[in-house]
Design a protein around this motif. Structure first.
Motif, short mmCIF file in Angstrom:
data_model
loop_
_atom_site.label_atom_id
_atom_site.label_comp_id
_atom_site.label_asym_id
_atom_site.label_seq_id
_atom_site.Cartn_x
_atom_site.Cartn_y
_atom_site.Cartn_z
N HIS A 1 0.82 -1.22 0.00
CA HIS A 1 0.00 0.00 0.00
C HIS A 1 0.85 1.27 0.00
CE1 HIS A 1 0.85 -0.27 4.35
NE2 HIS A 1 0.72 1.05 4.33
N ASP A 2 2.13 1.14 0.44
CA ASP A 2 3.01 2.30 0.52
C ASP A 2 3.97 2.38 -0.67
OD1 ASP A 2 4.41 0.04 1.15
OD2 ASP A 2 5.46 0.91 2.87
N ALA A 3 3.68 1.64 -1.75
CA ALA A 3 4.59 1.60 -2.90
C ALA A 3 4.51 2.90 -3.70
CB ALA A 3 4.24 0.42 -3.80
N LYS A 4 5.52 3.13 -4.53
CA LYS A 4 5.53 4.29 -5.42
C LYS A 4 4.57 4.02 -6.58
CE LYS A 4 10.41 5.10 -4.37
NZ LYS A 4 11.79 5.08 -4.93
N GLY A 5 3.54 4.83 -6.68
CA GLY A 5 2.52 4.62 -7.70
C GLY A 5 1.16 4.32 -7.11
N VAL A 6 1.04 4.39 -5.77
CA VAL A 6 -0.25 4.20 -5.10
C VAL A 6 -0.79 5.57 -4.70
CG1 VAL A 6 -1.44 3.19 -3.12
CG2 VAL A 6 0.38 1.91 -4.28
N PHE A 7 -2.02 5.85 -5.06
CA PHE A 7 -2.61 7.16 -4.82
C PHE A 7 -4.03 7.02 -4.29
CE2 PHE A 7 0.44 7.55 -8.26
CZ PHE A 7 1.20 8.63 -7.87
N VAL A 8 -4.52 8.11 -3.72
CA VAL A 8 -5.95 8.25 -3.42
C VAL A 8 -6.46 9.47 -4.18
CG1 VAL A 8 -5.87 7.12 -1.18
CG2 VAL A 8 -5.43 9.58 -1.34
N TYR A 9 -7.77 9.63 -4.19
CA TYR A 9 -8.40 10.68 -5.02
C TYR A 9 -9.24 11.55 -4.09
CZ TYR A 9 -10.79 12.60 -9.15
OH TYR A 9 -11.28 13.41 -10.14
N ARG A 10 -8.60 12.60 -3.53
CA ARG A 10 -9.32 13.38 -2.54
C ARG A 10 -9.03 14.87 -2.59
NH1 ARG A 10 -14.03 13.28 -0.27
NH2 ARG A 10 -14.12 14.29 1.76
N THR A 11 -7.73 15.23 -2.72
CA THR A 11 -7.33 16.64 -2.61
C THR A 11 -6.57 17.09 -3.86
OG1 THR A 11 -5.20 16.16 -1.59
CG2 THR A 11 -7.10 16.35 -0.12
N ILE A 12 -6.34 18.40 -3.92
CA ILE A 12 -5.52 18.95 -5.00
C ILE A 12 -4.15 18.30 -5.01
CG2 ILE A 12 -4.32 21.03 -5.79
CD1 ILE A 12 -7.17 21.16 -6.55
N GLU A 13 -3.58 18.13 -3.81
CA GLU A 13 -2.26 17.51 -3.71
C GLU A 13 -2.27 16.09 -4.28
OE1 GLU A 13 1.23 16.66 -0.38
OE2 GLU A 13 -0.80 17.22 0.25
N ASP A 14 -3.36 15.34 -4.00
CA ASP A 14 -3.47 13.99 -4.56
C ASP A 14 -3.44 14.02 -6.08
OD1 ASP A 14 -3.72 12.93 -2.00
OD2 ASP A 14 -5.91 13.06 -2.03
N LEU A 15 -4.17 14.98 -6.65
CA LEU A 15 -4.25 15.06 -8.11
C LEU A 15 -2.93 15.49 -8.72
CD1 LEU A 15 -7.24 14.72 -7.45
CD2 LEU A 15 -7.75 16.40 -9.23
N GLU A 16 -2.28 16.44 -8.08
CA GLU A 16 -0.99 16.91 -8.60
C GLU A 16 0.03 15.77 -8.62
OE1 GLU A 16 -1.03 21.65 -7.42
OE2 GLU A 16 -0.31 20.20 -5.96
N LYS A 17 0.02 14.98 -7.56
CA LYS A 17 0.94 13.84 -7.52
C LYS A 17 0.61 12.83 -8.62
CE LYS A 17 1.92 14.03 -2.54
NZ LYS A 17 1.75 13.33 -1.23
N LEU A 18 -0.68 12.58 -8.82
CA LEU A 18 -1.09 11.63 -9.85
C LEU A 18 -0.72 12.13 -11.24
CD1 LEU A 18 -2.57 9.07 -10.66
CD2 LEU A 18 -4.73 10.33 -10.54
N ILE A 19 -0.89 13.43 -11.48
CA ILE A 19 -0.54 14.00 -12.79
C ILE A 19 0.96 13.88 -13.04
CG2 ILE A 19 -0.40 16.18 -14.08
CD1 ILE A 19 -3.05 16.99 -12.71
N GLN A 20 1.73 14.25 -12.05
CA GLN A 20 3.19 14.18 -12.21
C GLN A 20 3.66 12.75 -12.43
OE1 GLN A 20 4.71 16.01 -8.65
NE2 GLN A 20 3.91 18.05 -9.17
N PHE A 21 3.09 11.82 -11.68
CA PHE A 21 3.52 10.43 -11.79
C PHE A 21 3.10 9.83 -13.14
CE2 PHE A 21 2.95 5.87 -11.20
CZ PHE A 21 4.16 5.51 -10.62
N SER A 22 1.88 10.14 -13.58
CA SER A 22 1.38 9.55 -14.83
C SER A 22 2.24 9.95 -16.02
CB SER A 22 -0.07 9.95 -15.07
OG SER A 22 -0.17 11.35 -15.29
N ALA A 23 2.81 11.14 -15.98
CA ALA A 23 3.65 11.61 -17.08
C ALA A 23 4.90 10.76 -17.24
CB ALA A 23 4.03 13.07 -16.88
N THR A 24 5.27 10.03 -16.17
CA THR A 24 6.46 9.17 -16.23
C THR A 24 6.11 7.74 -16.61
OG1 THR A 24 6.37 8.50 -13.90
CG2 THR A 24 7.48 10.59 -14.42
N LYS A 25 4.82 7.47 -16.78
CA LYS A 25 4.37 6.10 -17.05
C LYS A 25 3.53 6.02 -18.32
CE LYS A 25 6.27 4.59 -13.26
NZ LYS A 25 7.43 3.66 -13.28
N LYS A 26 3.94 6.73 -19.33
CA LYS A 26 3.18 6.76 -20.58
C LYS A 26 3.03 5.36 -21.17
CE LYS A 26 4.46 11.48 -21.93
NZ LYS A 26 3.11 12.02 -21.98
#
Length: 1120
Positions: free
Chosen positions: A161-186
């Motif tokens: 559950h604490d791995a790199k690439g695990v996210f939740v969907y709740r806050t602006i910070e959550d979304l920013e992290k998801l956006i940044q991470f997804s750009a590295t996993k095209k």
């Protein structure tokens, strides 16, 4: 400075939006309470519920000043719209989600509202009544409001559950992290765990990122939305979301998150042993009330499900401590929807401010009905929607049929088995239309308990109050479903106390009252005033319908489609043409019209011509645009009632040299034109024949003049006083500014004509305040007024901007005019446009001055592009032999014919008055003695255009009109019987594919005459008149032939001399007429009166003799 910042206030309390202005007004009037004993309210949590409470409290307290508010927010952002979180993936701007700008907080009365961001409250001391923050600050309170919200659940028992690439969907910070991470996993697989409302939202967001090759949704149940829908409904939604490209795995539980040596997500292993590869996992499996702060502070919280336990008044077990929103547990329930939180905020704010003079309110069982659109699928559930599965929570009280004691009931259960379910379901399922409805009723069918809908949710708003009010049904249950799919949302059968917006508790009566009392004149006003439709937006179709019906009941027009050929308003069509870069009528009709092959009509063609001119500014006499123009634009001059035209050269700001006056006078003299000074300070020359127009323009253009565009829906004039140029009272150069504005905006076409004015001081000699835009000089610059006009419904203009420096005037007017051109309805003057804008002049200021919509730079560029494309339309005609051919009266001869006598009036000539009655002769039914084919035109004279082309021809004394439409020819008489005007060849051609009708519209008064079929010759909008039509065909010799009767017979019926309007027929005899009595009074020896043209000097020559003498050089007039 006239510019200021703007904000997104979409979710605010409507009255809170006005608080800054209200506070400023109270301060100016010195009405804010001072030195009051104020209590401090500390709010922990600056989320949607927290800010809702603050807004409502400030609204109630602004005149009382009983409280100062300190709000402490854990996130680094001001309160933002969490419901609209998914939109962040498109714009990536946090500020776009702010519910209030920082300026709103700062605008409150001094000391009344303060906030701390990025600050976590770590403890509460309920005895000392203070809170401590992570920064070590201790903040005392009199009243503490906990609005800490909830956290997204992350399954910490799951390995990885604490791995790199695990996210939740709740806050602006959550979304920013998801956006940044997804750009590295095209081009990898992204996964969402959870098939509820939040899970589907998260899946859509990940798909919208367009970074992942595939997005997969993992749901542990056998269908999606299992908390809102049963299996049948959930599977129907499942089928639709899969069709949209979302891969859904059902009955799957994540047992382990697989990782590599770097603790990066590589996939998941399910509890059943199967595995799936992915690089990113977003958990959306629910929320958990944030009650840890209250728990460790000794405030009682719910053991099961969590949440801070609250009483009906929202108080907790600690004195003066309240909890609202998702962190609160009421009756062992927590609520993850915004509506209950907003209701809690409203109750608490009311009680803290109003309960001294009013009974305190209590929080009651909230309505958890939801209506949403998820991945394009309409979904709704209402009332007790699982009453058939879980048993009804609260049955309506009904009178029992007979009394039964406990022993009877026990014996009955032993003999008959368990009692039947107290609920019956009525289900409708249409797999073809993807519609599912299940309504739950009491067994007798008298009460509706709840239900769910997929695909067709129009009846949602009608059914919810039936459940809430426990109202007995007036119709059989089946009618609720069988009649549900008829038409759009209809508010007619709703009572005024029906809730139509559950997000903000808006009633139908709130909307109708706001419309009827004039507060709201547009749907935008309704949203702003009542907040209906500004939450989830699901109620908007019904709100729109109620608004439309209320407006219609008041006699107000609502539907604004351009014409029957388009289901768009002019503004909608402008935006489509602009975005798609459509340039020709054919492209526009193909992309936007109901029938791609349609010719359009006299209503839509000029509007489309205006739109394309406003965007691309091509010459309106080009082949693909000329057929869109009304007769004025078609001949670059204003058609008059005798078929001649008026010519108006531009006289910028009314400033003209003596040389130009000589040129104008020479033109008028040479061509016998009637002259008049217009209200816009220029000279209009009437009576120019069509074939003389190019020669007249040649003289004017050769003398340094240009088209005044008096014929166009464009800028006409910018009127001015003399200002500081001559006037001793002037404080601004009104002429200089007016000249510059007219030179800038000349030829710019809009939805209607527009005029300007510039006055050099407050004496307002240029009448700038009744113009579409007007400037009045002030000591600091110019005050800019907009939205005024004279005409049939005069309107005084309104102040747009005050004390604008001359350098900034053009910028503001560029924005204003571009916004008008984009958004106004067809033939809508700026006066009506400003009135109809949502919020009126205030909204216009926000758009133009504060850049509320973020389009000001684009508006300025749009105007600059148009200004940079200017050319004189008269000059371009003179340069083109092909365009010059359009100005012959007839296509087959150089002959000219007059159709109305001239009458001398006040030393000038005008046409005789029109006859009072139309010609009602049956031209259409005329039986000719014989018909023979006659060549009257060449095929090459007709253009093959999508709008059709036409030509006037002459045979004998008869004028005829020939039309070419979609490769076919049609022929009629040239005279419109309505006013005996020979103008039909200049009319616009229209059609209606549904009725297979084709018509030409008379350019003078829009009588529409059928061109083909059994109705050819009939007038579609005036049964008293009709026209003759004739067979016509094009042959291989290149000629167009008409089948006509003998010349004498034709002239005897349709000859120009027969129908010419003669002065003896329509003019009053000397001594009579409408001014006879007035003339009699003026001739009674009044001192100083003389007949027109005479001189007051005893031996004066008078007008004509003096002019002749000057022109003959008798006084050496040009020796200077």
């Amino acid at each position: 400075m006239w510019a200021s910042s703007t904000s997104n206030r979409e979710w605010n309390d409507p009255e809170a939006n006005k608080l800054p202005e209200k506070v400023e007004e109270l301060e100016q009037k010195d009405e804010l309470p001072k030195d009051t004993q104020r209590r401090r309210i500390v709010v922990v949590g600056l989320g949607m519920v927290g800010i809702s409470f603050i807004e409502k409290l400030m609204k109630f307290d602004v005149k009382r000043r009983e409280y100062d508010v300190m709000v402490i927010g854990e996130e680094p952002h001001l309160a933002y719209n969490r419901v609209g979180l998914t939109s962040f993936f498109q714009h990536r701007e946090v500020e776009n989600l702010y519910l209030n700008p920082a300026s709103w907080y700062a605008s409150m009365p001094e000391g009344s509202l303060n906030y701390h961001l990025n600050t976590l409250v770590t403890s509460i001391d309920t005895e000392r009544k203070c809170v401590e923050t992570s920064k070590g600050d201790v903040v005392p309170y009199d009243i503490l409001v906990l609005a800490t919200g909830s956290d997204a659940v992350l399954p910490r028992h799951t390995p990885g559950h604490d791995a790199k690439g695990v996210f939740v969907y709740r806050t602006i910070e959550d979304l920013e992290k998801l956006i940044q991470f997804s750009a590295t996993k095209k081009s990898t697989v992204g996964a969402v765990v959870g098939g509820g409302l939040l899970g589907l939202e998260a899946a859509k967001a990940m798909m919208d990122l367009e970074e992942f090759e595939k997005v997969k949704l993992i749901e542990r149940n056998r269908w999606v939305l299992s908390r809102q829908l049963d299996g049948d409904a959930g599977n129907m939604v499942l089928e639709q979301v899969r069709a949209l490209g979302l891969d859904v795995l059902l009955s799957k539980r994540v047992g382990r998150i697989n990782v590599d040596d770097g603790n990066n997500v590589t996939g998941v292993t399910f509890e059943d042993g199967e595995s799936m590869d992915c690089t990113c996992i977003c958990f959306a499996i629910g929320i958990r009330a944030r009650d840890e702060l209250a728990r460790k502070s000794g405030i009682k919280c719910a053991d099961r499900g969590g949440g801070i336990i609250v009483n009906p008044d929202l108080s907790t077990t600690a004195p003066d401590v309240y909890a609202i929103g998702e962190c609160a547990s009421w009756n062992n329930q927590t609520f993850g929807l915004i509506a209950p939180g907003v209701e809690m905020a409203d109750v608490l704010a009311f009680n803290l401010t109003q309960a001294k003079s009013h009974s305190a309110r209590q929080f009651k069982s909230p309505d958890l009905s939801t209506k949403l659109k998820l991945l394009g699928v309409e979904v709704a559930s209402f009332g007790d929607f699982f009453a058939d599965r879980d048993g009804p929570k609260d049955l309506p009280k009904q009178r029992p049929s007979k009394k039964e004691d406990a022993a009877d009931m026990k014996m009955k259960s032993l003999t008959d088995g368990p009692p039947p379910s107290p609920v019956k379901a009525l289900t409708y399922k249409d797999p073809f239309q993807q519609i599912y409805k299940k309504y739950l009723f009491t067994t007798d069918g008298k009460y509706l308990l709840g239900g769910m809908m997929i695909g067709d949710t129009k009846d949602y708003v009608k059914l919810v109050p039936m459940v809430k009010n426990k109202k007995q049904l007036a119709v059989p249950p089946s009618e609720l479903i069988l009649g549900a799919s008829k038409g759009e949302d209809d508010g007619d059968d709703l009572e005024d106390d029906t809730q139509i917006c559950s997000c903000h508790n808006v009633l139908k009566g709130d909307v109708t009252k706001a419309v009827r009392d004039g507060t709201c004149k547009s749907i935008g006003d309704v949203k702003s005033c009542t907040k209906a439709g500004t939450g989830c937006g699901g109620c908007m179709p019904l709100v729109q319908t109620i608004f439309n019906k209320t407006m219609a009941s008041m006699g107000q027009e609502v539907k604004n489609h351009l014409c029957p050929h388009f289901d768009y308003s002019r503004a909608d069509l402008f935006n489509i043409i602009f975005v798609k870069k459509l340039q020709t009528f054919k492209e526009i009709m193909a992309q936007c019209g109901k029938d791609p092959e349609s010719l359009g009509c006299e209503a839509c063609k000029p509007a489309i011509g205006s739109i394309t001119a406003s965007l691309y500014n091509k010459h309106i006499l080009d082949n693909d645009t000329r057929g869109l123009q009304d007769t004025n634009d078609r001949f670059l001059a204003n058609i008059q009632r005798n078929g001649t035209f008026s010519v108006v050269p531009r006289v910028a700001a009314g400033e003209i040299t003596a040389d130009k006056l000589i040129i104008i006078g020479t033109v008028a003299k040479k061509y016998g034109l009637y002259c008049k000074i217009t209200g816009g300070q220029r000279i209009d020359m009437f009576g120019a024949k069509k074939h003389d127009l190019p020669a007249i323009w040649q003289m004017l253009v050769d003398g340094g003049m240009e088209s005044g565009h008096a014929y166009a829906k464009s800028l006409r004039t910018v009127k001015s006083c003399v200002g500081t140029t001559w006037c001793r009272f002037g404080i601004g150069d009104s002429v200089g500014m007016a000249v510059r504005l007219e030179e800038r905006y000349k030829s710019i076409r809009g939805p209607h004509k527009f005029k300007g004015g510039v006055s050099g001081c407050v004496r307002e000699c240029a009448e700038a305040q009744n113009k579409d835009f007007g400037l009045i000089a002030s000591e600091k610059g110019f005050n800019i007024f907009v939205g005024g006009n004279g005409g049939a419904k005069p309107r005084h203009s309104e102040l747009l901007a005050k004390d604008v420096p001359p350098d900034d005037v053009v910028t503001i007017l560029d924005r204003y005019l571009s916004f008008y051109i984009r958004t106004a309805d067809k033939l809508q003057r700026t006066a009506r446009w400003v009135e109809n804008l949502p919020g009126g002049i205030k909204y216009l200021r926000e758009v133009v001055l504060e850049d509320k919509l973020g389009i000001c730079a684009e508006l300025e560029q749009q105007m600059q592009d148009l200004v940079g494309s200017y050319f004189c339309e008269w000059t371009e005609v003179l340069k083109s032999p092909e365009r010059l051919k359009l100005f012959s009266q007839f296509g087959n001869t150089d002959d000219q014919q007059d159709s109305i006598d001239k009458v001398e009036d006040r030393n000038q000539h005008r046409p005789a008055f029109w006859p009072q009655n139309s010609v009602t002769e049956d031209f259409r039914g005329k039986q000719w003695s014989s018909l023979t084919w006659q060549p009257l035109a060449k095929s090459e004279q007709f253009a093959d255009t999508a709008t059709g082309s036409s030509l006037a021809v002459k045979r004998g004394d008869t004028q005829l009109a020939i039309f070419k439409v979609k490769g076919k020819y049609y022929a009629t008489q040239q005279m419109c019987p309505h006013k005996r005007a020979f103008v039909l060849s200049d009319g616009l051609i229209g059609d209606d594919a549904a009725t297979d009708k084709l018509w030409v519209s008379c350019p003078l008064h829009k009588r529409n005459y059928e061109l083909k079929g059994s109705e050819a010759g009939n007038c579609g909008n005036d049964e008293s008149v009709n026209i003759a039509t004739f067979p016509v065909e094009a042959r291989e010799d290149g000629m167009v032939y008409l089948k006509l009767p003998p010349v004498d017979e034709l002239d005897g019926v349709l000859g120009t001399e027969k129908w010419k309007v003669r002065k003896e027929e329509t003019e009053a005899k000397p001594g009579s007429g409408e001014f006879a009595k007035v003339d009699g009074r003026l001739k009674l020896g009044l001192k100083g009166r003389k007949s027109g043209g005479e001189s007051h000097l005893p031996n004066g020559l008078g007008e004509k003799a003096k002019a002749e003498k000057i022109l003959q050089g008798g006084e050496n007039p040009f020796e200077w």
